[in-house]
Design an enzyme around this catalytic site. Structure first.
Site, PDB file in Angstrom:
ATOM      1  N   CYS A   1       5.178  -7.107   7.837  1.00 35.36           N
ATOM      2  CA  CYS A   1       6.047  -6.527   8.861  1.00 35.36           C
ATOM      3  C   CYS A   1       6.220  -7.550   9.975  1.00 35.36           C
ATOM      4  CB  CYS A   1       5.390  -5.264   9.423  1.00 35.36           C
ATOM      5  SG  CYS A   1       6.411  -4.369  10.614  1.00 35.36           S
TER       6      CYS A   1
ATOM      7  N   CYS B   1       3.111  -5.031  16.152  1.00 35.73           N
ATOM      8  CA  CYS B   1       2.506  -4.079  17.093  1.00 35.73           C
ATOM      9  C   CYS B   1       1.025  -4.422  17.249  1.00 35.73           C
ATOM     10  CB  CYS B   1       2.667  -2.648  16.586  1.00 35.73           C
ATOM     11  SG  CYS B   1       4.405  -2.152  16.455  1.00 35.73           S
TER      12      CYS B   1
ATOM     13  N   ASN C   1      -6.429   4.637  14.556  1.00 33.96           N
ATOM     14  CA  ASN C   1      -7.363   4.128  13.550  1.00 33.96           C
ATOM     15  C   ASN C   1      -7.871   2.768  13.979  1.00 33.96           C
ATOM     16  OD1 ASN C   1      -7.435   5.979  11.316  1.00 33.96           O
ATOM     17  ND2 ASN C   1      -5.284   5.483  11.003  1.00 33.96           N
TER      18      ASN C   1
ATOM     19  N   GLU D   1       0.811  -1.212   0.000  1.00 35.22           N
ATOM     20  CA  GLU D   1       0.000   0.000   0.000  1.00 35.22           C
ATOM     21  C   GLU D   1       0.836   1.250   0.000  1.00 35.22           C
ATOM     22  OE1 GLU D   1      -2.994   0.125   3.201  1.00 35.22           O
ATOM     23  OE2 GLU D   1      -2.774  -2.054   3.142  1.00 35.22           O
TER      24      GLU D   1
ATOM     25  N   CYS E   1      -3.379   1.608   8.292  1.00 40.11           N
ATOM     26  CA  CYS E   1      -2.165   0.999   7.739  1.00 40.11           C
ATOM     27  C   CYS E   1      -2.296  -0.501   7.550  1.00 40.11           C
ATOM     28  CB  CYS E   1      -0.982   1.215   8.672  1.00 40.11           C
ATOM     29  SG  CYS E   1      -0.844   2.865   9.275  1.00 40.11           S
TER      30      CYS E   1
ATOM     31  N   SER F   1      10.083   6.717   9.699  1.00 40.89           N
ATOM     32  CA  SER F   1       9.431   6.412  10.971  1.00 40.89           C
ATOM     33  C   SER F   1       9.864   5.020  11.427  1.00 40.89           C
ATOM     34  CB  SER F   1       7.916   6.459  10.764  1.00 40.89           C
ATOM     35  OG  SER F   1       7.249   6.129  11.946  1.00 40.89           O
TER      36      SER F   1
ATOM     37  N   SER G   1       7.968   5.915  16.703  1.00 37.56           N
ATOM     38  CA  SER G   1       6.639   5.474  17.148  1.00 37.56           C
ATOM     39  C   SER G   1       6.755   5.066  18.606  1.00 37.56           C
ATOM     40  CB  SER G   1       6.176   4.287  16.305  1.00 37.56           C
ATOM     41  OG  SER G   1       6.087   4.691  14.963  1.00 37.56           O
TER      42      SER G   1
ATOM     43  N   CYS H   1      -1.712  -2.586  14.988  1.00 35.81           N
ATOM     44  CA  CYS H   1      -1.402  -2.311  13.576  1.00 35.81           C
ATOM     45  C   CYS H   1      -1.794  -3.479  12.685  1.00 35.81           C
ATOM     46  CB  CYS H   1       0.082  -2.020  13.434  1.00 35.81           C
ATOM     47  SG  CYS H   1       0.603  -1.675  11.740  1.00 35.81           S
TER      48      CYS H   1
HETATM   49  N1  SAH Z   1       7.320   0.538  11.305  1.00 30.03           N
HETATM   50  C1  SAH Z   1       7.425   1.966  11.313  1.00 30.03           C
HETATM   51  C2  SAH Z   1       6.714   2.652  10.172  1.00 30.03           C
HETATM   52  C3  SAH Z   1       5.374   2.153   9.757  1.00 30.03           C
HETATM   53  S1  SAH Z   1       4.006   2.435  10.813  1.00 30.03           S
HETATM   54  C4  SAH Z   1       6.969   2.516  12.649  1.00 30.03           C
HETATM   55  O1  SAH Z   1       6.542   1.759  13.483  1.00 30.03           O
HETATM   56  O2  SAH Z   1       7.117   3.711  12.865  1.00 30.03           O
HETATM   57  C5  SAH Z   1       3.678   4.146  10.692  1.00 30.03           C
HETATM   58  C6  SAH Z   1       2.972   4.709  11.899  1.00 30.03           C
HETATM   59  O3  SAH Z   1       1.607   4.288  11.952  1.00 30.03           O
HETATM   60  C7  SAH Z   1       3.598   4.256  13.202  1.00 30.03           C
HETATM   61  O4  SAH Z   1       3.685   5.331  14.090  1.00 30.03           O
HETATM   62  C8  SAH Z   1       2.593   3.228  13.678  1.00 30.03           C
HETATM   63  O5  SAH Z   1       2.735   3.018  15.044  1.00 30.03           O
HETATM   64  C9  SAH Z   1       1.302   3.888  13.249  1.00 30.03           C
HETATM   65  N2  SAH Z   1       0.123   3.012  13.263  1.00 30.03           N
HETATM   66  C10 SAH Z   1       0.040   1.706  12.968  1.00 30.03           C
HETATM   67  N3  SAH Z   1      -1.219   1.256  13.129  1.00 30.03           N
HETATM   68  C11 SAH Z   1      -1.958   2.305  13.508  1.00 30.03           C
HETATM   69  C12 SAH Z   1      -3.321   2.480  13.823  1.00 30.03           C
HETATM   70  N4  SAH Z   1      -4.185   1.489  13.800  1.00 30.03           N
HETATM   71  N5  SAH Z   1      -3.714   3.724  14.182  1.00 30.03           N
HETATM   72  C13 SAH Z   1      -2.835   4.768  14.227  1.00 30.03           C
HETATM   73  N6  SAH Z   1      -1.547   4.663  13.940  1.00 30.03           N
HETATM   74  C14 SAH Z   1      -1.091   3.444  13.583  1.00 30.03           C
END
Ligand code: SAH
Length: 346
Positions: free
Chosen positions: A113, A117, A291, A93, A334, A192, A215, A120
């Site tokens: 990934c 997390c 989100n 995406e 995401c 990030s 993050s 996510c």
């Molecule tokens: N792996 C990297 C970059 C990709 S995620 C990182 O962790 O920074 C990009 C951002 O989106 C990160 O801050 C992640 O924590 C956030 N993210 C992932 N899922 C999310 C969600 N459901 N709502 C809000 N932010 C989210």
């Protein structure tokens, strides 16, 4: 694609080496590089090269492209979400956002990934594979081709952990930044990371002028452990130390991302801890109303809590903004679009 290589995976320097190895004048390397990033479809369009060189290039390389599999355009603010199909059939995406200062693309750096997390969608199926620098460049180019415009800002915030794919990401940064190529300024690029401490230190020493976003999402280890498994490996204290090292080396402001989740990390006490953690650092906190991801139980913090959280950080003198939600009508968070796509294929 047998033995041919994706020419977009080659930096300018690597192309020049290839040319020199083939006993041709070095400047041919730059000419080829320029054509690639003018987005020619085939080597025959490289009209200032000899027929012999063109046929040699055809033997050794192909020009990698991605196909737009799905495109969603927000009726509210013109945010566009794309699912791109890579040459091997995997899909990633990316999102295009319009800001006053220009168009920003959010690109993926891995298919899937492995950070896992809790909130996510990108990590749900684990890591499929790393993306190559050429594939990341093609994300920018495919979207630019679709809108017929140059893209001036890039954030590495799509699926994947950029620092888990460090070498290809660095190669991407060097190539995308090259004045003979897409020429996107380093200050217009944000990486990030979920907090891969050794890579943050390595990146600090690499002397890039890019922006770094961390993050964080929690201000204490027990909470961060439950949200982000990487925290079990690198604790908040180590992460903050690495950030301070980065600041010392680069003097560039760090952004801390903090997704507010109802009852998990949105209380006053969490805000006060965060403020104490970041006090005195050259940084900025980006509060993100989380989100909703279908497969996950987390809820968005309510507006009153978000406002209170922000005002506590304000009181401590921490620079803070609440992220504007763009494209909420197409808002698959995401990784969700890819997730739905691969489920649909099952
Ligand atoms: N792996 C990297 C970059 C990709 S995620 C990182 O962790 O920074 C990009 C951002 O989106 C990160 O801050 C992640 O924590 C956030 N993210 C992932 N899922 C999310 C969600 N459901 N709502 C809000 N932010 C989210």
């Amino acid at each position: 694609m047998e033995n041919r290589k994706n020419i977009k995976d080659f930096t300018l320097e690597e192309l020049e080496n290839y040319i020199v190895q083939n006993k041709l004048p070095k400047f041919r390397g730059a000419q080829i590089f320029e054509w690639i990033y003018k987005d020619v479809e085939g080597f025959d369009q490289m009209t200032n090269l000899s027929k012999d060189l063109i046929s040699k290039l055809k033997q050794d390389f192909y020009i990698g492209r991605a196909e737009i599999e799905v495109k969603l355009v927000s009726q509210e603010d013109n945010t566009r979400k794309y699912l791109l199909k890579l040459e091997d059939g995997n899909a990633v995406e990316c999102v295009l956002m319009e800001y006053n200062h220009g168009k920003t693309i959010c690109i993926s750096t891995q298919v899937g990934c492995r950070m896992n997390c809790a909130f996510c969608a990108s990590g749900i199926g684990g890591l499929t594979r790393h993306m190559t620098s050429g594939e990341m460049l093609e994300e920018v180019m495919a979207v630019s081709r679709d809108i017929g415009e140059r893209i001036s800002n890039i954030v590495l915030m799509g699926s994947g952990e950029p620092f888990d794919n460090y070498e290809e990401v660095i190669k991407f940064l060097r190539t995308v930044n090259n004045q003979k190529g897409l020429n996107v300024g380093q200050r217009h690029i944000t990486i990030s990371t979920s907090g891969l401490v050794p890579k943050i230190r390595e990146f600090a020493e690499a002397e890039f002028q890019c922006n770094l976003a961390i993050s964080l999402h929690a201000s204490d280890n027990p909470t961060r452990n439950t949200l982000m498994p990487i925290n079990k490996k690198y604790k908040i204290e180590e992460l903050i130390e690495a950030c301070k090292f980065y600041l010392k080396k680069t003097n560039r402001r760090i952004t801390f991302e903090y997704a507010l989740i109802k009852d998990i990390n949105d209380q006053d006490e969490n805000a006060r801890k965060l403020a104490k953690l970041l006090r005195g650092m050259l940084c900025h906190v980006n509060l993100i109303p989380i989100n909703k991801v279908e497969e996950k139980a987390f809820e968005k913090a309510n507006k009153a809590n978000i406002d209170r959280f922000k005002s506590i950080l304000d009181t401590y003198g921490i620079e803070v903004t609440v992220r504007r939600e763009l494209g909420s009508d197409i808002n698959a968070a995401c990784g969700q679009l890819r997730q739905q796509y691969s489920e649909g294929k099952k």
